[in-house]
Design an enzyme around this catalytic site. Structure first.
Site, PDB file in Angstrom:
ATOM      1  N   HIS A  77      -7.368  -6.496  -7.405  1.00  9.75           N
ATOM      2  CA  HIS A  77      -6.280  -7.440  -7.172  1.00  9.75           C
ATOM      3  C   HIS A  77      -5.815  -7.358  -5.724  1.00  9.75           C
ATOM      4  CE1 HIS A  77      -2.691  -9.833  -8.019  1.00  9.75           C
ATOM      5  NE2 HIS A  77      -1.990  -8.928  -7.358  1.00  9.75           N
ATOM      6  N   SER A  78      -5.634  -8.506  -5.090  1.00  8.64           N
ATOM      7  CA  SER A  78      -5.141  -8.618  -3.717  1.00  8.64           C
ATOM      8  C   SER A  78      -6.065  -7.835  -2.774  1.00  8.64           C
ATOM      9  CB  SER A  78      -3.682  -8.148  -3.650  1.00  8.64           C
ATOM     10  OG  SER A  78      -3.055  -8.605  -2.481  1.00  8.64           O
ATOM     11  N   LEU A  79      -5.576  -6.815  -2.074  1.00  9.79           N
ATOM     12  CA  LEU A  79      -6.478  -5.995  -1.251  1.00  9.79           C
ATOM     13  C   LEU A  79      -7.638  -5.486  -2.101  1.00  9.79           C
ATOM     14  CD1 LEU A  79      -7.348  -4.252   1.195  1.00  9.79           C
ATOM     15  CD2 LEU A  79      -5.706  -2.520   0.410  1.00  9.79           C
ATOM     16  N   SER A 105      -8.751 -11.006  -8.108  1.00  8.84           N
ATOM     17  CA  SER A 105      -7.442 -11.500  -8.523  1.00  8.84           C
ATOM     18  C   SER A 105      -6.472 -11.542  -7.348  1.00  8.84           C
ATOM     19  CB  SER A 105      -6.895 -10.567  -9.622  1.00  8.84           C
ATOM     20  OG  SER A 105      -5.544 -10.810  -9.895  1.00  8.84           O
TER      21      SER A 105
END
Length: 235
Positions: A77-79, A105
């Protein structure tokens, strides 16, 4: 056959976030968190400086944890999404054939780039900006002692994300599913859809109710999406 779900932490978090997820017997999913340096049991290690370094380390950990598994998928997710992407590439380069799907994500595609230099802001502004961008504020950042410990790691993670560029321009061949919260003010549906160019394999975009950090309270729904997508990829 049990599906091993490798999970890559997002900025400022560690494997502990995923250890709280249900090891869904109903979905037949085994949660396998990957730990990153600078946090929890790897607290004394320096955080990653670049994506290539991260991918090699995470791929090595993945092989130690699930090297003998027959069905493996990656989630970030994200990074964590871009690090999962680079880890998938590294695993394929090393000939790991059990990896069958990548789930990314809360992130634009890897070639989107990042604007701004949040990591260089003063402490108070940095904390407020991160909370504003994520739509989520960890209560530990309001404790002066914990904040002093956590801020250097969070800055390092944010800097890594802002500096990120793909290790290679070659797309993956894996099926990729991109996910986002329907109310994510940080990553738009259009930005999330750019993951389609990151693979020559099948691509799907899924949305779950919530903001950028929808996954904090939508674990069961997320696992159901992952299970369904992984099943669909095998039919």
């Amino acid at each position: 056959m049990t599906l091993s779900l490798l999970c890559v932490p997002f900025a400022g978090s560690g494997a502990g976030f995923y250890r709280g997820w249900p090891n869904g017997a109903d979905q037949g999913i085994r949660i396998v968190p990957l730990q990153m340096p600078g946090r929890e049991e790897r607290f004394l290690e320096d955080p990653y400086k670049d994506a290539a370094e991260a991918a090699k380390d995470l791929a090595g950990a993945a092989l130690r944890l699930v090297g003998g598994a027959q069905r493996v998928v990656l989630f970030g997710h994200s990074l964590g999404a871009v690090l999962a992407y680079e880890t998938a590439r590294e695993l394929q380069t090393q000939g790991f054939t059990a990896l069958e799907h990548l789930f990314v994500s809360g992130s634009p595609g890897p070639r989107s780039g990042r604007t701004g230099r949040t990591a260089e802001l003063d402490d108070d502004t940095f904390v407020e900006r991160v909370a504003e961008l994520a739509g989520y504020r960890h209560e530990a950042l309001d404790d002066p002692e914990l904040r002093e410990v956590l801020l250097p790691l969070l800055r390092a993670d944010v800097a890594l994300h802002e500096d990120y560029r793909p290790v290679s321009d070659e797309p993956l061949t894996l099926p990729v599913t991109a996910l986002r919260g329907t109310d994510d003010a940080l990553v738009s549906r259009a930005q999330c859809a750019t993951w389609e160019t990151a693979t020559t394999g099948p691509f799907e975009l899924k949305e779950l109710a919530g903001g950028h950090m929808y996954l904090t309270d939508r674990q069961q729904e997320l696992l159901a999406v992952i299970d369904a997508a992984a099943r669909g990829a095998r039919t």
